[in-house]
Motif scaffolding. Structure first.
Motif, mmCIF file in Angstrom:
data_model
loop_
_atom_site.group_PDB
_atom_site.id
_atom_site.type_symbol
_atom_site.label_atom_id
_atom_site.label_comp_id
_atom_site.label_asym_id
_atom_site.label_seq_id
_atom_site.Cartn_x
_atom_site.Cartn_y
_atom_site.Cartn_z
ATOM 1 N N UNK A 183 -12.305 -14.876 25.926
ATOM 2 C CA UNK A 183 -13.274 -15.440 24.932
ATOM 3 C C UNK A 183 -14.499 -14.453 24.405
ATOM 4 N N UNK A 184 -15.075 -13.875 25.445
ATOM 5 C CA UNK A 184 -16.031 -12.662 25.108
ATOM 6 C C UNK A 184 -15.657 -11.865 24.082
ATOM 7 N N UNK A 185 -14.420 -11.161 24.228
ATOM 8 C CA UNK A 185 -13.768 -10.338 23.225
ATOM 9 C C UNK A 185 -13.724 -10.780 21.941
ATOM 10 N N UNK A 186 -13.038 -12.331 21.853
ATOM 11 C CA UNK A 186 -12.993 -12.983 20.863
ATOM 12 C C UNK A 186 -14.200 -13.240 19.957
ATOM 13 N N UNK A 187 -15.177 -13.519 20.733
ATOM 14 C CA UNK A 187 -16.625 -13.702 20.125
ATOM 15 C C UNK A 187 -17.091 -12.538 19.339
ATOM 16 N N UNK A 188 -16.941 -11.218 20.227
ATOM 17 C CA UNK A 188 -17.565 -10.040 19.536
ATOM 18 C C UNK A 188 -16.607 -9.692 18.465
ATOM 19 N N UNK A 189 -15.481 -9.860 18.566
ATOM 20 C CA UNK A 189 -14.686 -9.591 17.174
ATOM 21 C C UNK A 189 -15.003 -10.403 16.058
ATOM 22 N N UNK A 190 -15.411 -11.706 16.156
ATOM 23 C CA UNK A 190 -15.728 -12.732 15.087
ATOM 24 C C UNK A 190 -16.952 -12.229 14.577
ATOM 25 N N UNK A 191 -18.056 -12.192 15.580
ATOM 26 C CA UNK A 191 -19.249 -11.686 15.172
ATOM 27 C C UNK A 191 -19.078 -10.381 14.295
ATOM 28 N N UNK A 192 -18.371 -9.152 14.701
ATOM 29 C CA UNK A 192 -18.340 -8.187 13.955
ATOM 30 C C UNK A 192 -17.510 -8.293 12.451
ATOM 31 N N UNK A 193 -16.764 -9.396 12.546
ATOM 32 C CA UNK A 193 -15.995 -9.679 11.128
ATOM 33 C C UNK A 193 -16.954 -10.219 10.255
ATOM 34 N N UNK A 194 -17.601 -11.206 10.890
ATOM 35 C CA UNK A 194 -18.822 -11.653 10.100
ATOM 36 C C UNK A 194 -19.802 -10.886 9.479
ATOM 37 N N UNK A 195 -20.279 -9.938 10.405
ATOM 38 C CA UNK A 195 -21.170 -9.039 9.907
ATOM 39 C C UNK A 195 -20.623 -8.021 8.924
ATOM 40 N N UNK A 196 -19.316 -7.597 8.897
ATOM 41 C CA UNK A 196 -18.719 -6.972 7.931
ATOM 42 C C UNK A 196 -18.689 -7.607 6.664
ATOM 43 N N UNK A 197 -18.334 -8.803 6.609
ATOM 44 C CA UNK A 197 -18.315 -9.671 5.383
ATOM 45 C C UNK A 197 -19.749 -9.646 4.660
ATOM 46 N N UNK A 198 -20.568 -9.758 5.452
ATOM 47 C CA UNK A 198 -22.024 -9.839 5.007
ATOM 48 C C UNK A 198 -22.707 -8.420 4.347
ATOM 49 N N UNK A 199 -21.984 -7.268 5.021
ATOM 50 C CA UNK A 199 -22.124 -5.913 4.296
ATOM 51 C C UNK A 199 -21.484 -5.779 2.873
ATOM 52 N N UNK A 200 -20.306 -6.503 3.041
ATOM 53 C CA UNK A 200 -19.452 -6.163 1.605
ATOM 54 C C UNK A 200 -20.206 -7.118 0.728
ATOM 55 N N UNK A 201 -20.561 -8.218 1.029
ATOM 56 C CA UNK A 201 -21.082 -9.284 -0.076
ATOM 57 C C UNK A 201 -22.471 -9.064 -0.586
#
Length: 250
Positions: A183-201
């Protein structure tokens, strides 16, 4: 909450004079909002145009009939372009394959559940790995003509009964908070994905008002996106965020 099959073919009754206006032919899905926006009407006297009822005009859906105030609730689709566009998109759920965002086959949809007060799609029944299970609609990222796309965690949150759909959100929170390495890994991936979305938009212009599932305005058309607005759309759920990403320009 109703299954789609429990709505299709129901008589449509006018409360004003007690007459039958026809029967429900089909449910028209808005793929961006994940909702049933119109019910098309079957009536022998209407040979040319297609008639429909906006879901917001429905007073109630019972075991015997769909109740509307009067016959003015039935509209001609040619008079409302957005309704016609939704019908022409031909979005269906039953018998549609479901795949994850990473391309894994999750299953095949067999039915779906509709909030009979709001029209929101609440969950999808599917056949997955020789099991019949139900998935909360919050996991759906895209309702496509040929494919339904869900997030990669969807298969971890199958439930066995419609009643459990309303228990799923707390379960998701508990699973995310468990101190396991997976779950820790999944949370890290999710946070990274959300941060990437923020950077793109960030810095892009919104071309259409963005509303939450509850109908609250989150981002006004014409806004230049800031990180806080993107986070608000992320928190509102996958369907809201997908709508945002489809309505931006440089």
């Amino acid at each position: 909450m109703k299954k789609s099959v429990e709505i299709t073919n129901l008589p449509i009754i006018s409360i004003l004079n007690g007459s039958q206006l026809g029967k429900v032919k089909d449910l028209v899905i808005d793929p961006e909002n994940g909702s049933v926006d119109f019910l098309t009407v079957e009536q022998e006297d209407w040979q040319v145009s297609v008639k429909a009822i906006p879901f917001k005009k429905v007073i109630g859906i019972g075991e015997f009939a769909v109740m509307v105030e009067n016959e003015s609730s039935v509209i001609d689709l040619n008079e409302i372009p957005i309704a016609n566009q939704l019908v022409n998109k031909k979005i269906k759920i039953v018998d549609t394959r479901i795949i994850s965002r990473k391309g894994q086959l999750v299953g095949k949809a067999t039915e779906y559940f509709v909030n009979d007060e709001s029209g929101d799609i609440v969950g999808i029944s599917l056949h997955s790995n020789e099991r019949d299970v139900i998935l909360h609609a919050d996991h759906v990222m895209t309702y496509g003509k040929d494919i339904i796309i869900v997030d990669e965690q969807a298969a971890n949150f199958f439930v066995d009964s419609p009643e459990q759909l309303f228990e799923e959100k707390p379960l998701i929170i508990e699973k995310q908070e468990e101190p396991t390495s997976v779950n820790a890994g999944s949370d890290t991936e999710l946070r990274a994905l959300k941060q990437k979305q923020i950077e793109l938009l960030t810095g892009k212009k919104v071309t259409e008002n963005i509303f939450s599932q509850a109908g609250d305005l989150i981002i006004e058309a014409g806004s230049i996106l800031e990180a806080s607005q993107i986070e608000a759309a992320q928190d509102a759920g996958p369907t809201v965020f997908v709508k945002l990403s489809m309505n931006i320009e440089e």
